[in-house]
Each structure stands twice: as structure tokens, then as C-alpha cells.
Design an enzyme around this catalytic site. Structure first.
Site, PDB file in Angstrom:
ATOM      1  N   LYS A   1      35.210  43.935  53.434  1.00 20.80           N
ATOM      2  CA  LYS A   1      35.827  43.343  52.246  1.00 20.80           C
ATOM      3  C   LYS A   1      36.599  44.430  51.509  1.00 20.80           C
ATOM      4  CE  LYS A   1      33.654  42.194  48.252  1.00 20.80           C
ATOM      5  NZ  LYS A   1      34.481  42.655  47.112  1.00 20.80           N
TER       6      LYS A   1
ATOM      7  N   ASP B   1      39.532  40.426  48.785  1.00 29.00           N
ATOM      8  CA  ASP B   1      38.854  39.821  47.623  1.00 29.00           C
ATOM      9  C   ASP B   1      39.605  40.187  46.346  1.00 29.00           C
ATOM     10  OD1 ASP B   1      36.919  38.838  45.845  1.00 29.00           O
ATOM     11  OD2 ASP B   1      35.630  40.589  46.074  1.00 29.00           O
TER      12      ASP B   1
ATOM     13  N   LYS C   1      40.572  37.673  44.064  1.00 27.01           N
ATOM     14  CA  LYS C   1      40.158  36.685  43.037  1.00 27.01           C
ATOM     15  C   LYS C   1      41.308  36.269  42.130  1.00 27.01           C
ATOM     16  CE  LYS C   1      35.350  38.308  42.647  1.00 27.01           C
ATOM     17  NZ  LYS C   1      35.374  39.618  43.301  1.00 27.01           N
TER      18      LYS C   1
ATOM     19  N   ASP D   1      45.517  32.351  37.843  1.00 29.81           N
ATOM     20  CA  ASP D   1      46.715  32.320  36.991  1.00 29.81           C
ATOM     21  C   ASP D   1      47.282  30.914  37.072  1.00 29.81           C
ATOM     22  OD1 ASP D   1      49.072  33.097  35.522  1.00 29.81           O
ATOM     23  OD2 ASP D   1      48.790  35.136  36.253  1.00 29.81           O
TER      24      ASP D   1
ATOM     25  N   THR E   1      28.326  36.154  40.701  1.00 28.96           N
ATOM     26  CA  THR E   1      26.874  36.357  40.852  1.00 28.96           C
ATOM     27  C   THR E   1      26.312  37.300  39.781  1.00 28.96           C
ATOM     28  OG1 THR E   1      27.493  37.911  42.594  1.00 28.96           O
ATOM     29  CG2 THR E   1      26.600  35.804  43.285  1.00 28.96           C
TER      30      THR E   1
ATOM     31  N   ARG F   1      26.853  47.959  47.505  1.00 31.94           N
ATOM     32  CA  ARG F   1      26.070  49.172  47.257  1.00 31.94           C
ATOM     33  C   ARG F   1      24.809  49.341  48.099  1.00 31.94           C
ATOM     34  NH1 ARG F   1      26.819  47.942  40.983  1.00 31.94           N
ATOM     35  NH2 ARG F   1      26.909  45.889  41.990  1.00 31.94           N
TER      36      ARG F   1
END
Ligand code: C5P
Length: 232
Positions: free
Chosen positions: A32, A59, A61, A64, A119, A211
Site C-alpha cells: 500500500k 491509498d 482517499k 471532493d 478505523t 506499523r
């Protein structure tokens, strides 16, 4: 596409990213590319990672007005990515415009999925700060239904919501799920988290893990642990 682990390569440079990916000798994990890396390096990083044989989830996102998203998606359609995304909160009209922009002249396009609720957002904050007075599960389900109605391929949600999304939108509507932590590990800024194994039990199609792999002392072992728990 089947069940897979996607590594969130949230690095600030090409050098850091490629040196991380060099840890993987025989495997080519699904990668990603998020805002940090894309803003730092631009479209060439997509080409570079793709040419090394990785699948890519871009990614960014988008969120608009429909015309702006359509034009931005049309630019992204020229990049060889496998999945890209936008915020379902932009409405069905915006998601329809996005598909139009993303579809190439030959009719092909990358998969397009919609972020439902991040999340990192709790139901309490959603109610108190965003003034959405519904259960989080209802909001995720409604946004998923909107995404399906617009013709998208799936959503980004927590594994905790994968079952509800599949029940309401069908088993082939993709659930791509971040918010993954190993048992007992620190959650960081994430709120709606599960382990890779629980994500599998709850029916997620893909897990997105940052992470817990990128900051691990042994990243390849952490990735393999995710694959073993999630794919089996
Ligand atoms: O490091 P961590 O595993 O928390 O990374 C999760 C990744 O998934 C981040 O790159 C984050 O931007 C992304 N993401 C998320 N929640 C969403 C959508 C994307 O955490 N709803």
C-alpha cells in the site's frame, strides 16, 4: 485476487521504502502506497514498486466534488495500480463520477473501494464530533450499500464490520481492513482493531498492516506471522 496481507509502506522516501522491501527475498508482498510516500515521491514511486513485481493499493482517499474527483481519478487511471480508493462520505454521485474517471478507454480500470469510517474513529467521536447519531455498524453498512449502488468493488472498514458488510452487500463485495494488531500489542492511534487471525474468522478479504510489520525488529517474520494467521 484472493485473501492477502497488504503492507502499508508509510515511509517518507523512496530510499526508505526500497530498503524496507529489499528485506523480502522470495516473496513480493502486496504494497500500500499512502499519502506520505506518494506526496514525497510522486507517481514515479508507483512505477518503481510495480516494476519490482508488487501489486499496489494506492491509498489516497479522494474526497471532493464529483467533477474534481472524476478528473483526479482519470489521472490515476494512467498508473498501473491494482486498487485505489476514495471516501464514501463524498456521496453516491461522487463515487459514480470516480468510476467514470477511473475507467480507461479500453474499459479496464483498477479496483475501486470506499473508506467507510476510518478505523481510528470511535462510535463516540462519530456521534459527538461528526454529529452522526447512528451505530458505527449502521453507518459502515449504509456507506457500503452506497458504494455498491455506485458500482464500486468494495470498502475499507474494520474487520469488526466485515461480516455485516458481506451480509448486506454480498460475499464478493471486498472488505479491505486496516486496524490490525498482534495480540497484546499497542494500538497506537487505531481504535477498532483485531488480530490477523480474528480478521480471518470475521471474513475480511484483505488486511492492511503497517506499523506491526514496518516497525518490527524482524519485518519479514512479522509479515509471515500475519500471512500465517490470516491466510493460514
Ligand atoms: O500502522 P497501521 O497498521 O495502523 O497502518 C494502517 C494503515 O491503513 C495506514 O496507512 C492508514 O492510513 C490506513 N488506513 C486506516 N484506516 C482506514 C483506511 C486506511 O488505518 N480506514
Amino acid at each position: 485476487m484472493g485473501k492477502d496481507v497488504i503492507i502499508a509502506c508509510d515511509f517518507d522516501s523512496k530510499e526508505a521504502t526500497l530498503s524496507f522491501l529489499d528485506n523480502f527475498k522470495s516473496e513480493k508482498p502486496f504494497v500500500k502506497i499512502g499519502m506520505e510516500l506518494f506526496y514525497a515521491e510522486g507517481p514515479s514511486i508507483v512505477h518503481e514498486i510495480k516494476s519490482r513485481g508488487h501489486k499496489i493499493f494506492l491509498d489516497l482517499k479522494l474526497h471532493d466534488i464529483p467533477n474534481t474527483v472524476k478528473k483526479a481519478m482519470s489521472v490515476l487511471s494512467g498508473m498501473d495500480v491494482d486498487i485505489c480508493n476514495l471516501h464514501a462520505a463524498g456521496t453516491i454521485d461522487m463515487m459514480r463520477a470516480a468510476i467514470e474517471g477511473l475507467t480507461r478507454l479500453d474499459g479496464t480500470r483498477p479496483l475501486l473501494i470506499a473508506v467507510t469510517q476510518l478505523t481510528s474513529t470511535s462510535e463516540q467521536r462519530m456521534r459527538e464530533e461528526l454529529l452522526i447519531n447512528e451505530s458505527l455498524e449502521n453507518v459502515v453498512m449504509r456507506y457500503a450499500q452506497n458504494a455498491k449502488e455506485a458500482g464500486l468493488d468494495g470498502v475499507v472498514c474494520s474487520p469488526l464490520e466485515s461480516g455485516a458488510v458481506h451480509s448486506s452487500c454480498g460475499g464478493d463485495f471486498l472488505t479491505v481492513t486496516p486496524g490490525i494488531r498482534f495480540s497484546g500489542a499497542d494500538k497506537g492511534d487505531q481504535v477498532r482493531v483485531t488480530t490477523p487471525e480474528t480478521a480471518r474468522q470475521l471474513g475480511s478479504d484483505y488486511i492492511v498492516v503497517g506499523r506491526p510489520i514496518t516497525a518490527a525488529s524482524a519485518p519479514v517474520a512479522a509479515y509471515e506471522r500475519c500471512v500465517n494467521e490470516f491466510v493460514g
